[in-house]
Design a protein around this motif. Structure first.
Motif, PDB file in Angstrom:
ATOM      1  N   ARG A 112       1.001  -1.278   0.112  1.00 16.36           N
ATOM      2  CA  ARG A 112       0.194   0.013   0.064  1.00 16.36           C
ATOM      3  C   ARG A 112       0.762   1.181   0.072  1.00 16.36           C
ATOM      4  NH1 ARG A 112      -4.907  -2.054   4.504  1.00 16.36           N
ATOM      5  NH2 ARG A 112      -4.897  -3.928   3.385  1.00 16.36           N
ATOM      6  N   ASP A 113       1.378   1.661   0.430  1.00 16.45           N
ATOM      7  CA  ASP A 113       2.857   2.844   0.885  1.00 16.45           C
ATOM      8  C   ASP A 113       3.006   3.094  -0.517  1.00 16.45           C
ATOM      9  OD1 ASP A 113       2.425   2.203   3.515  1.00 16.45           O
ATOM     10  OD2 ASP A 113       4.128   2.482   4.193  1.00 16.45           O
ATOM     11  N   SER A 114       3.585   2.100  -1.406  1.00 14.49           N
ATOM     12  CA  SER A 114       4.938   2.320  -2.358  1.00 14.49           C
ATOM     13  C   SER A 114       3.175   2.337  -3.602  1.00 14.49           C
ATOM     14  CB  SER A 114       5.689   1.460  -2.865  1.00 14.49           C
ATOM     15  OG  SER A 114       4.788   0.532  -2.588  1.00 14.49           O
ATOM     16  N   GLU A 115       1.946   2.232  -3.452  1.00 15.49           N
ATOM     17  CA  GLU A 115       1.063   2.209  -4.321  1.00 15.49           C
ATOM     18  C   GLU A 115       1.371   1.084  -5.382  1.00 15.49           C
ATOM     19  OE1 GLU A 115      -1.728   4.710  -5.209  1.00 15.49           O
ATOM     20  OE2 GLU A 115      -0.670   6.073  -3.280  1.00 15.49           O
ATOM     21  N   THR A 116       2.428  -0.300  -5.102  1.00 18.76           N
ATOM     22  CA  THR A 116       2.533  -0.397  -5.961  1.00 18.76           C
ATOM     23  C   THR A 116       1.509  -2.136  -5.746  1.00 18.76           C
ATOM     24  OG1 THR A 116       4.892  -0.112  -5.452  1.00 18.76           O
ATOM     25  CG2 THR A 116       4.553  -2.274  -6.885  1.00 18.76           C
ATOM     26  N   ALA A 117       1.604  -3.315  -6.955  1.00 21.12           N
ATOM     27  CA  ALA A 117       1.204  -5.025  -7.086  1.00 21.12           C
ATOM     28  C   ALA A 117       2.183  -5.090  -7.454  1.00 21.12           C
ATOM     29  CB  ALA A 117       0.145  -4.965  -7.664  1.00 21.12           C
ATOM     30  N   TYR A 118       2.198  -6.644  -6.587  1.00 16.89           N
ATOM     31  CA  TYR A 118       3.175  -7.718  -7.297  1.00 16.89           C
ATOM     32  C   TYR A 118       2.429  -8.932  -7.918  1.00 16.89           C
ATOM     33  CZ  TYR A 118       6.717  -5.622  -5.031  1.00 16.89           C
ATOM     34  OH  TYR A 118       8.091  -4.748  -4.866  1.00 16.89           O
ATOM     35  N   TYR A 176       5.970  -9.782 -11.855  1.00 18.93           N
ATOM     36  CA  TYR A 176       5.575  -8.691 -12.457  1.00 18.93           C
ATOM     37  C   TYR A 176       5.522  -7.817 -11.005  1.00 18.93           C
ATOM     38  CZ  TYR A 176       5.306 -10.021 -17.293  1.00 18.93           C
ATOM     39  OH  TYR A 176       5.770 -10.473 -18.403  1.00 18.93           O
ATOM     40  N   ARG A 177       6.521  -6.541 -11.133  1.00 20.25           N
ATOM     41  CA  ARG A 177       5.695  -5.728 -10.125  1.00 20.25           C
ATOM     42  C   ARG A 177       5.218  -4.325 -10.895  1.00 20.25           C
ATOM     43  NH1 ARG A 177      10.818  -3.701  -7.130  1.00 20.25           N
ATOM     44  NH2 ARG A 177      11.091  -2.876  -9.681  1.00 20.25           N
ATOM     45  N   VAL A 178       4.049  -4.151 -10.319  1.00 19.81           N
ATOM     46  CA  VAL A 178       3.330  -3.096 -11.544  1.00 19.81           C
ATOM     47  C   VAL A 178       2.838  -1.860 -10.079  1.00 19.81           C
ATOM     48  CG1 VAL A 178       0.949  -2.526 -12.282  1.00 19.81           C
ATOM     49  CG2 VAL A 178       1.654  -4.926 -12.197  1.00 19.81           C
ATOM     50  N   ASP A 179       2.990  -0.983 -10.969  1.00 18.38           N
ATOM     51  CA  ASP A 179       2.759   1.034 -10.589  1.00 18.38           C
ATOM     52  C   ASP A 179       1.776   1.153 -10.568  1.00 18.38           C
ATOM     53  OD1 ASP A 179       2.784   3.269  -9.670  1.00 18.38           O
ATOM     54  OD2 ASP A 179       4.850   3.757 -10.386  1.00 18.38           O
ATOM     55  N   GLN A 187       1.656 -19.176  -3.825  1.00 22.65           N
ATOM     56  CA  GLN A 187       1.720 -18.285  -3.449  1.00 22.65           C
ATOM     57  C   GLN A 187       1.984 -16.740  -2.911  1.00 22.65           C
ATOM     58  OE1 GLN A 187       1.244 -19.398   1.435  1.00 22.65           O
ATOM     59  NE2 GLN A 187       0.291 -17.525   2.000  1.00 22.65           N
ATOM     60  N   LEU A 188       1.948 -15.565  -3.326  1.00 17.94           N
ATOM     61  CA  LEU A 188       2.204 -14.243  -2.938  1.00 17.94           C
ATOM     62  C   LEU A 188       1.966 -13.456  -1.882  1.00 17.94           C
ATOM     63  CD1 LEU A 188       4.605 -12.731  -4.707  1.00 17.94           C
ATOM     64  CD2 LEU A 188       2.135 -12.149  -5.174  1.00 17.94           C
ATOM     65  N   GLU A 189       3.107 -12.838  -0.789  1.00 14.32           N
ATOM     66  CA  GLU A 189       2.580 -11.565  -0.200  1.00 14.32           C
ATOM     67  C   GLU A 189       3.503 -10.812  -0.629  1.00 14.32           C
ATOM     68  OE1 GLU A 189       0.370 -12.499   1.514  1.00 14.32           O
ATOM     69  OE2 GLU A 189      -0.227 -14.525   1.102  1.00 14.32           O
ATOM     70  N   VAL A 190       3.305  -9.801   0.442  1.00 15.56           N
ATOM     71  CA  VAL A 190       3.899  -8.814   0.679  1.00 15.56           C
ATOM     72  C   VAL A 190       4.194  -8.008   1.725  1.00 15.56           C
ATOM     73  CG1 VAL A 190       4.633  -6.428  -0.436  1.00 15.56           C
ATOM     74  CG2 VAL A 190       3.736  -8.042  -2.200  1.00 15.56           C
ATOM     75  N   GLY A 191       5.309  -7.853   2.319  1.00 17.70           N
ATOM     76  CA  GLY A 191       5.091  -7.190   3.750  1.00 17.70           C
ATOM     77  C   GLY A 191       5.661  -5.394   4.029  1.00 17.70           C
ATOM     78  N   ASP A 192       5.253  -5.524   4.939  1.00 20.54           N
ATOM     79  CA  ASP A 192       4.683  -3.958   5.074  1.00 20.54           C
ATOM     80  C   ASP A 192       6.228  -2.737   4.652  1.00 20.54           C
ATOM     81  OD1 ASP A 192       2.333  -4.062   5.927  1.00 20.54           O
ATOM     82  OD2 ASP A 192       3.406  -3.299   7.872  1.00 20.54           O
ATOM     83  N   SER A 193       6.920  -3.649   5.023  1.00 24.37           N
ATOM     84  CA  SER A 193       8.533  -3.121   4.594  1.00 24.37           C
ATOM     85  C   SER A 193       8.579  -3.304   3.060  1.00 24.37           C
ATOM     86  CB  SER A 193       9.635  -4.279   4.715  1.00 24.37           C
ATOM     87  OG  SER A 193       9.426  -5.404   4.315  1.00 24.37           O
ATOM     88  N   GLY A 194       8.087  -4.097   2.393  1.00 25.27           N
ATOM     89  CA  GLY A 194       8.136  -3.999   0.690  1.00 25.27           C
ATOM     90  C   GLY A 194       8.985  -5.560  -0.073  1.00 25.27           C
ATOM     91  N   ARG A 195       9.029  -5.716   1.093  1.00 23.59           N
ATOM     92  CA  ARG A 195      10.088  -7.241   0.916  1.00 23.59           C
ATOM     93  C   ARG A 195       8.561  -8.796   0.366  1.00 23.59           C
ATOM     94  NH1 ARG A 195      13.989  -8.719   5.194  1.00 23.59           N
ATOM     95  NH2 ARG A 195      12.212  -8.165   7.190  1.00 23.59           N
ATOM     96  N   VAL A 196       8.886  -9.352  -0.657  1.00 25.24           N
ATOM     97  CA  VAL A 196       8.077  -9.580  -1.316  1.00 25.24           C
ATOM     98  C   VAL A 196       8.967 -11.431  -0.384  1.00 25.24           C
ATOM     99  CG1 VAL A 196       6.927 -10.885  -3.200  1.00 25.24           C
ATOM    100  CG2 VAL A 196       7.957  -8.196  -3.719  1.00 25.24           C
ATOM    101  N   TYR A 197       7.559 -12.541  -0.674  1.00 25.59           N
ATOM    102  CA  TYR A 197       7.345 -13.529  -0.132  1.00 25.59           C
ATOM    103  C   TYR A 197       7.278 -14.491  -1.244  1.00 25.59           C
ATOM    104  CZ  TYR A 197       8.557 -11.583   4.429  1.00 25.59           C
ATOM    105  OH  TYR A 197       9.209 -10.154   5.001  1.00 25.59           O
TER     106      TYR A 197
END
Lengths: 600, 600
Positions: B253-259, B271-274, B292-302
């Motif tokens: 959310r913070d960077s308004e980015t979707a993986y 893909y990383r989508v702005d 499965q795909l998750e993004v942490g608050d830090s912006g790290r991707v799991y």
């Protein structure tokens, strides 16, 4: 608002135990012997990702582990259900099915080391010399085994082999407190200490170039670091701790540095010793007791360490001195604060001898007022500040626990340790009574609210105290304890026999025989009036099942209240999770049943 | 010189599987659902030491996992032995015994999320509305449950809740290919797409501030990234992959980015989508399929990723773009080279439709010349380039494996996927036959040396092909496949029923009924002349045991050779190691027995 349940104390036993580890030559990974899945096996752990992967799928205890330096195989020793007859196997380097390397029914193999190229395996075994053992080298290329030496004078194990394989060191044991070492070189056999006829111990021997570095208490009460120089034939004292005894030694050859675990009563300290200067520096350690210590070629240090409230984990000390945990064993649902720390007290025994003891006080919110007195096994061992699932299990159930390190315990010097030799039943027994009286006098336990539980020598002491001092105890639990020293002395493994006279006494010697009868629990059947639970593993090679059978039968013949549990797939210890849980669940049920307040 | 044994193929099943994971709010650790110890449970993994520790000790599959953001609890959902009735429990944050949070016999809870403070739990359940479901919030402080909505028109699950808990998104399903979404806000219910009556799918919805970001194939054949702005009520297409369909979306959310995981046939891309610009960048990924795909608050991707020769592991993508494995699952004794990579071929079906298929060729040194044809389950699913223990097990035994993605498979667009709807038995069956004919024509399999094995819809297809095309196959294995579409349609879970007409057909509608009879395997009993093995889990809620019972009984009544295995503690899949091994060992024994050369 959110009420989170407390775990049942039994959950503690599900905490994995790490029995030991080995480090790959390139230090990219380690192997640990652990019961992650409820059964023991070897698991690999890469240093860059600590998530473990199976190396074996046997459900048995790995007794030795070693990675081939060329990564072609993983060497592992397994016994069968606690029989302690370790056999040598090779598995693929990444883990997989084991292939017999050296096996012999009813005999055991003590792995020593492998050659630098991994092509030759060094070990000792009782297969050709059941009492004194032999040393061997097995050539993986030719499939041939060669005898390196035949044991002499006492059970003789292969301790170390030089890099060029021209020399090796053996230990010959006459007692736990009398173990000499020889360098075998150019067909000659030379003692590492000036006078092998003076009782002393040599341990932790390593080659550093041609020299041999080791720990010894030669002409001293505690072990120190020494070296032997074959060219000059000279013995040299390198470094002695100010206080304590060198329990393990791991050598980094390139830097001529030794890392020493120094045992000080119930705790261990870690030192780095410069072998050239004999100067040492104390290092911080991430634990209170150290079960194993290794140094990699890189100079990094690996240890298996625990404390009273932290289970054993493998730690890596990097070259910059920082420690990093390579494993993360933790008891599910418990935090360290849920556990009881070991207090350390000192008390005078009947003859003024100072004893160290560990009283564990159950937390007030669960304490039931009863105390379990625990004479430890060995007897040449000790209760220390390690993580004791069994104690914490009892403490969570509300029992206080009291573990005195009676005379004969390790950690207090050689003189103290020798006090139990040929005196199993007198001094140590009186130490136990003096300790109990001290505990009562301090108001730390209540007369009439004591239980007695012990395993191995502690089981023997439990039986003996029960027979001679039953008035102290409400009920007793004997876990594979010798009940009759005359039969016990003859039923131990063959290679123990040479040391039995010095350790215990010789039933065939009339002078010893009388004392052995006097010190045998079975002599005091009439005194054993309290309820008893006896637990035994059917495959136990140290204290055979007949020891438990005979005392149970004798007491039942007298109409006494004895509960008897035999585990068919266990030896001298409970290595299968379901057995461990059953043994200790039934112990607590038994104790609960015999509390005054008759609580369930 | 050193001969290291090859592991038995069965050893493969001991490789742990990771079914899913969750990431703690502070990203200090993750939880994984894995059968590390032979049974499924939740295990914790600290990011600074990947050595896992137990969070639960249930021996059941964790269906949902979530760490309390305040670290007071670990939320976990378990069913019982495969019945899929997931119940919600809380365990201590460090792991430990579970406490019921929301339970209801015979009904299930679908966990959605927790409030930012962790004090309120959001979920849907069939307990009050068995077909359409309801959404709920449970307040941990008051112990009260409140109904958020009652499902309408179709089974309606709670997809996402806004940070301030004033709004939420629901999905309502009419088919696997027709799932609409609504934003519930200020008492109103608004479709996220302009026209909910046009069949399309909405998935992966997240709040980004007030806006909702999601994947949809609204007015398209494949899913793309879209957003809905409640203030303006406007729907916006944000980014569509050039090729492929957005299968998962995780938003930072913070960077308004979707993986975005983009599914392209049998592989996935990342893909990383702005979200502000609608621009996207392809990222490298450490795997071929992403579970499965998750993004942490830090912006790290799991992510949980696998490939055809690498089991599924959890990976962390750091902010600098480097990937690090958080788990190290590997098959004991095997290296990736021991496995067979999936080839990917394209072939024309009977009507010219292009099909993708995966032929796996057994290594020449073990190949036995026989091929197992595998129609996958779903049917709206696909065989992909993931790690398939079962396939590799067969390949190690010498069987080739052939898995065609017949019409109805996912990964080829919505039009292709819909082709199986209301046509279970015609088009897909002919695709299977066309694929087999193609395989034979290419010389990749030999006529007379084909076996047929499938599970779920693949079990149904196995039965149907057996009944109508037995001449192709030597023997068939049906694993929990529907045998009679009339009974099957009425025995699925209640909340499947609203979608059955569109997916399969309505047995009570005369027009559908005839087709369902025509497409039911049990209609073709006379054709089922080959030996058959049927395997079923007693608790299977999707394809109930009666489906297997009736075909087995009907065939036995005709004197046919049918072996039948029922697992009492399994559902729709084998989740207990010993059952999995038995099921597939007996499958191979069965196939081996029916090879022409009669090898054991």
């Amino acid at each position: 608002m959110i009420s989170i349940p407390q775990p049942h104390p039994e959950e503690l036993f599900h905490t994995p135990s790490i029995l030991g580890f080995c480090v790959a030559k390139d230090e990219s990974r380690i192997a640990v012997a652990t019961n992650f899945s409820g059964r023991y096996d070897a698991w690999g752990i890469d240093l860059d990702c600590a998530f473990p992967y199976r190396l074996t799928n046997e459900g048995q205890v790995p007794h030795a582990m070693h990675f081939d330096p060329q990564n072609r195989y993983f060497l592992v020793a397994f016994d069968r259900d606690g029989d302690e007859n370790a056999q040598l196997y090779l598995a693929p380097s990444r883990g997989g099915p084991k292939q017999p390397l050296r096996t012999h029914a009813g005999r055991r193999f003590m792995f020593s080391t492998v050659s630098k190229d991994g092509n030759r395996i060094y070990y000792s075994s009782d297969k050709d010399e059941p009492q004194f053992l032999c040393g061997y080298v097995f050539d993986l290329e030719t499939g041939e085994e060669r005898v390196l030496y035949r044991g002499e004078g006492g059970p003789t194990v292969l301790a170390a082999v030089s890099d060029d394989e021209s020399s090796w060191v053996t230990y010959t044991a006459f007692a736990n407190t009398y173990q000499i070492a020889h360098l075998h070189r150019d067909g000659a056999r030379t003692s590492l200490t000036p006078d092998p006829s003076t009782p002393h111990v040599v341990a932790s021997a390593s080659f550093v170039g041609d020299d041999v570095v080791f720990a010894t208490d030669y002409l001293a009460d505690e072990l120190y670091v020494a070296s032997f120089h074959p060219k000059t034939g000279s013995f040299e004292r390198v470094w002695a701790p100010e206080n304590g005894s060198v329990a393990h030694l791991a050598v980094h050859r390139d830097s001529e540095t030794a890392y020493a675990v120094v045992m000080r009563g119930v705790i261990d300290e870690l030192y780095r010793v410069d072998l050239r200067t004999g100067r040492a520096e104390k290092l911080d350690a991430p634990c209170d007791v150290i079960g194993q210590l290794e140094v990699g070629d890189s100079g990094r240090v690996y240890l298996l360490g625990a404390s009273d409230v932290h289970p054993g984990n493998v730690w890596l000390r990097d070259l910059d001195g920082t420690w990093r945990a390579l494993t993360n064993v933790r008891p599910m649902g418990f935090s360290p604060e849920d556990f009881v720390r070991a207090e350390v007290v000192h008390l005078p025994s009947f003859d003024g001898l100072e004893l160290e003891a560990l009283p564990f006080r159950a937390k007030p919110e669960v304490a039931n007022g009863y105390t379990i007195v625990w004479p430890h096994g060995g007897p040449q061992a000790a209760e220390r500040k390690g993580f004791r699932k069994l104690f914490q299990y009892w403490l969570l159930h509300g029992y206080h626990v009291f573990a005195p390190n009676f005379r004969g315990s390790t950690g207090y010097g050689s003189r103290f340790e020798k006090m139990v030799e040929r005196d199993w039943g007198e001094g140590p027994r009186k130490d136990m009574i003096a300790s109990i009286e001290w505990l009562l006098s301090q108001g730390l336990a209540e007369r009439g609210k004591l239980f007695l539980v012990g395993g191995s020598y502690g089981g023997y002491m439990t039986l003996l105290l029960h027979g001679r001092h039953a008035e102290y105890f409400r009920a007793c639990v004997d876990i594979f304890g010798p009940s009759n020293l005359l039969t016990f002395a003859k039923s131990v493994p063959d290679f123990w026999k040479p040391i039995m006279k010095r350790w215990l006494g010789d039933p065939d010697d009339p002078a010893d025989r009388e004392r052995l009868i006097q010190d045998s629990p079975i002599t005091y059947l009439d005194g054993m009036t309290k309820p008893m639970l006896v637990i035994q593993g059917a495959n136990d090679p140290r204290v055979v099942k007949a020891e438990s059978d005979q005392i149970v039968q004798a007491l039942r013949d007298k109409g006494r209240d004895v509960e008897y549990i035999v585990f068919d797939d266990e030896g001298h210890g409970f290595m299968k999770l379901e057995n461990e849980i059953e043994a200790y669940r039934r112990t607590v049920e038994f104790l609960d049943r015999h509390r005054q307040d008759e609580k369930p």
